[in-house]
Design an enzyme around this catalytic site. Sequence first.
Site, mmCIF file in Angstrom:
data_model
loop_
_atom_site.group_PDB
_atom_site.id
_atom_site.type_symbol
_atom_site.label_atom_id
_atom_site.label_comp_id
_atom_site.label_asym_id
_atom_site.label_seq_id
_atom_site.Cartn_x
_atom_site.Cartn_y
_atom_site.Cartn_z
ATOM 1 N N MET A 196 0.842 -1.207 0.000
ATOM 2 C CA MET A 196 0.000 0.000 0.000
ATOM 3 C C MET A 196 0.878 1.258 0.000
ATOM 4 O O MET A 196 1.001 1.959 1.004
ATOM 5 C CB MET A 196 -0.944 -0.028 1.202
ATOM 6 C CG MET A 196 -1.811 -1.278 1.254
ATOM 7 S SD MET A 196 -2.996 -1.270 2.616
ATOM 8 C CE MET A 196 -1.895 -1.277 4.032
ATOM 9 N N ASP A 197 1.470 1.553 -1.129
ATOM 10 C CA ASP A 197 2.441 2.638 -1.238
ATOM 11 C C ASP A 197 1.760 3.926 -1.697
ATOM 12 O O ASP A 197 0.861 3.896 -2.538
ATOM 13 C CB ASP A 197 3.528 2.240 -2.247
ATOM 14 C CG ASP A 197 4.778 3.085 -2.107
ATOM 15 O OD1 ASP A 197 4.870 3.858 -1.141
ATOM 16 O OD2 ASP A 197 5.655 2.983 -2.976
ATOM 17 N N GLY A 198 2.209 5.044 -1.132
ATOM 18 C CA GLY A 198 1.738 6.344 -1.603
ATOM 19 C C GLY A 198 0.836 7.092 -0.652
ATOM 20 O O GLY A 198 0.322 8.161 -0.999
#
Length: 264
Positions: A41-43
């Site tokens: 779950m990047d960003g």
Amino acid sequence: MTSHIKFQVKQLIRISYDFLLRCIFHILSVGPIPTHIAFIMDGNRRYARKNNIGLKDRYRPGFLALMSRVKHCYELGVKYITIFAFSLDNLRRQPEEIQRLMELLREKIEVFLENDGFIKKYGVRLYFVGNLTVLGEDIHAAANRLMEETANNTTTYLLVCVGYTSTYEMVHAFEESIHLGKENRIIELEDIEKQMYMSIAPKPDILIRSSGETRLSNFLLWQTEFSLLYCPSALWPELGLWHMVWALLNYQRHYAYFQKKMKN
């Protein structure tokens, strides 16, 4: 336009959207559906800066996005969902950010314990995977309680990797295998795999990392040998159903190749 007409228009749009979704899901169901999808779950921080969201609420949009992904996986027939929620490497971040992450985790666990409507609706069984001792005694106890209370659910399995890195998982599995091994007995590969934290689930068919990054970042290194890697440019809170559909179409397109590689 009167409020009554506005309401009718919204209802019509909703009905049309639901009908379109059912058509898409029906078409996708003709092909192979992955059993397990994992997410990095990047960003979240970039999304918060982009939308002027303060530290207190930085991860809330990401949590709402997670609930949507669980819903879509359920509707698509994906049984296992794994998320990389908190890496051991995250402990190097600023203390106030680590504290906020822990507070959010505690808050969401308590929400699930007090109001289990979402869990019951989608038959979610929760697993917390990793070195849970880094969470602190209160969060660790709450996580164990949530796992116990969802133990009878069998429709959707949500694995939340916290206090996790793949190298830590492998070292832990090696140590456990040696500890459990009998004298003069050679430790086999299957012995090590049984001691992996992720042994409770099949290996991921698809690994999705949001924000366009193409690194695994020490996540599921052992389990993703034959996983399809999909890295859309959307930040995690922006990841939508259409990204999921595209990932499934790519998986179905490469399905025969992956099956052949796994058999060799």
